[in-house]
Motif scaffolding. Sequence first.
Motif, short mmCIF file in Angstrom:
data_model
loop_
_atom_site.label_atom_id
_atom_site.label_comp_id
_atom_site.label_asym_id
_atom_site.label_seq_id
_atom_site.Cartn_x
_atom_site.Cartn_y
_atom_site.Cartn_z
N TYR A 1 0.80 -1.21 0.00
CA TYR A 1 0.00 0.00 0.00
C TYR A 1 0.84 1.27 0.00
CZ TYR A 1 -4.04 -2.96 0.86
OH TYR A 1 -5.03 -3.90 0.74
N ARG A 2 2.15 1.11 -0.08
CA ARG A 2 2.99 2.30 -0.17
C ARG A 2 2.80 2.96 -1.54
NH1 ARG A 2 6.69 2.67 3.87
NH2 ARG A 2 7.11 0.79 5.08
N ALA B 1 3.76 1.45 -5.26
CA ALA B 1 3.93 0.00 -5.20
C ALA B 1 2.96 -0.65 -6.17
CB ALA B 1 3.67 -0.51 -3.78
N VAL B 2 3.42 -1.73 -6.86
CA VAL B 2 2.50 -2.49 -7.70
C VAL B 2 1.68 -3.37 -6.78
CG1 VAL B 2 3.98 -2.45 -9.72
CG2 VAL B 2 4.17 -4.34 -8.10
N HIS B 3 0.59 -3.96 -7.33
CA HIS B 3 -0.36 -4.65 -6.46
C HIS B 3 0.26 -5.86 -5.79
CE1 HIS B 3 -1.03 -8.18 -8.97
NE2 HIS B 3 -1.87 -8.61 -8.07
N ALA B 4 1.27 -6.47 -6.39
CA ALA B 4 1.95 -7.61 -5.78
C ALA B 4 3.42 -7.24 -5.64
CB ALA B 4 1.80 -8.86 -6.64
N SER B 5 3.81 -6.84 -4.46
CA SER B 5 5.12 -6.23 -4.29
C SER B 5 6.27 -7.19 -4.55
CB SER B 5 5.24 -5.66 -2.87
OG SER B 5 5.04 -6.67 -1.91
N ASP B 6 6.02 -8.50 -4.52
CA ASP B 6 7.11 -9.44 -4.73
C ASP B 6 7.16 -9.98 -6.15
OD1 ASP B 6 4.76 -10.83 -4.51
OD2 ASP B 6 5.58 -12.46 -3.29
N LEU C 1 -2.12 -1.41 -12.23
CA LEU C 1 -1.37 -2.37 -11.43
C LEU C 1 -0.72 -1.73 -10.21
CD1 LEU C 1 0.28 -4.47 -14.28
CD2 LEU C 1 -1.70 -5.06 -12.89
N SER C 2 -0.90 -0.42 -10.06
CA SER C 2 -0.34 0.26 -8.90
C SER C 2 -1.25 0.06 -7.69
CB SER C 2 -0.18 1.75 -9.20
OG SER C 2 -1.41 2.31 -9.60
N SER C 3 -0.76 0.47 -6.53
CA SER C 3 -1.52 0.29 -5.29
C SER C 3 -2.73 1.22 -5.26
CB SER C 3 -0.62 0.59 -4.09
OG SER C 3 -0.30 1.97 -4.05
N ILE C 4 -3.68 0.90 -4.38
CA ILE C 4 -4.86 1.74 -4.22
C ILE C 4 -4.45 3.13 -3.78
CG2 ILE C 4 -5.20 0.90 -1.85
CD1 ILE C 4 -7.96 1.99 -4.31
N THR C 5 -3.38 3.23 -2.99
CA THR C 5 -2.88 4.53 -2.54
C THR C 5 -2.46 5.39 -3.73
OG1 THR C 5 -2.07 3.45 -0.54
CG2 THR C 5 -1.25 5.66 -0.99
N THR C 6 -1.72 4.78 -4.66
CA THR C 6 -1.25 5.51 -5.84
C THR C 6 -2.41 5.85 -6.77
OG1 THR C 6 0.87 4.37 -5.69
CG2 THR C 6 0.36 5.45 -7.78
N GLN C 7 -3.34 4.92 -6.94
CA GLN C 7 -4.51 5.18 -7.79
C GLN C 7 -5.26 6.42 -7.33
OE1 GLN C 7 -7.07 1.77 -8.06
NE2 GLN C 7 -5.38 0.36 -8.41
N SER D 1 -13.61 -4.09 -6.22
CA SER D 1 -13.45 -2.81 -5.52
C SER D 1 -14.61 -1.89 -5.87
CB SER D 1 -12.13 -2.14 -5.92
OG SER D 1 -11.03 -2.95 -5.56
N ASN D 2 -15.08 -1.16 -4.88
CA ASN D 2 -16.20 -0.24 -5.06
C ASN D 2 -15.79 1.15 -4.60
OD1 ASN D 2 -18.62 -2.31 -5.54
ND2 ASN D 2 -17.34 -3.12 -3.90
N TYR D 3 -16.11 2.16 -5.42
CA TYR D 3 -15.76 3.55 -5.12
C TYR D 3 -17.04 4.38 -5.10
CZ TYR D 3 -11.13 2.02 -6.76
OH TYR D 3 -9.96 1.35 -6.96
N LEU D 4 -17.07 5.39 -4.25
CA LEU D 4 -18.19 6.33 -4.28
C LEU D 4 -18.18 7.04 -5.63
CD1 LEU D 4 -17.98 7.91 -0.72
CD2 LEU D 4 -19.71 6.29 -1.55
N LEU D 5 -19.24 6.87 -6.40
CA LEU D 5 -19.27 7.46 -7.73
C LEU D 5 -19.21 8.98 -7.67
CD1 LEU D 5 -19.43 6.74 -10.72
CD2 LEU D 5 -21.92 6.87 -10.56
#
Length: 235
Positions: free
Chosen positions: A75-76, A79-84, A157-163, A136-140
């Motif tokens: 979540y940094r 970061a991509v969704h799978a850090s490894d 493919l980036s983290s939710i934080t970056t998105q 995933s659900n976002y407030l429209l």
Amino acid sequence: MVAEELRRRIEAGAIPAGALLPPESALVQEFGISRGTAREAIATLRAEGLVVTEHGRGTYARPQHPVRRLSADRYRPNAVHASDLPETSLRADVRLDEVSATPTLARLFGVAAGTPLLQRRVLFWAHGVPEQLAISNYLLSVVAGTPLTDPTPEPWLSSITTQLSSIGINVTKIRELVRARMPTAEEASALRLLSGVPVLALTRRTYSREQIIEVANEIVLPADRAEIEYEILPT
């Protein structure tokens, strides 16, 4: 005794992944046991997830996929969704829909049932193997008119934080609930799960200050291919 010996051979690689186990008749002769005892030994290994039995093929050592480790680092920012995993090994099948909040989603968001949401349904693949199903659900009202509603740049493919940062939303907190359960038929098919394999199901809520911006309900991972690592700093 029979199950223990076969287990030892599988774990030592003497019976490699995908290789057939000796047939019942061979086990009877080698160990001096009855066919019933041989079947019980195979059933024990099957229950432990070490072997798979297919009609017309027989019983074979179950293929072992690489285990993916998820840590809080995923979540940094940036970061991509799978850090490894290298980003070049990843792809995603994505579907976007505008939906109304169900009572469950409304409770998780803290909004009224029927509130408009943007739903992103993503099946992630790594090295040609399906490894994660996420809804995933976002407030429209928050993401309308932003790149998150545009399927062109998918997959993200980036983290939710970056998105969310890319559309001007600062993530201040993420809460996750993790539980183990058996998969639905749809999940088992999408993730290509063998019979009897459970899943890890994560419910995630992403906050910007006190407002919940995104709810992932759920992120589903094969329990035999994933482990979750947390770092807890006592205060």
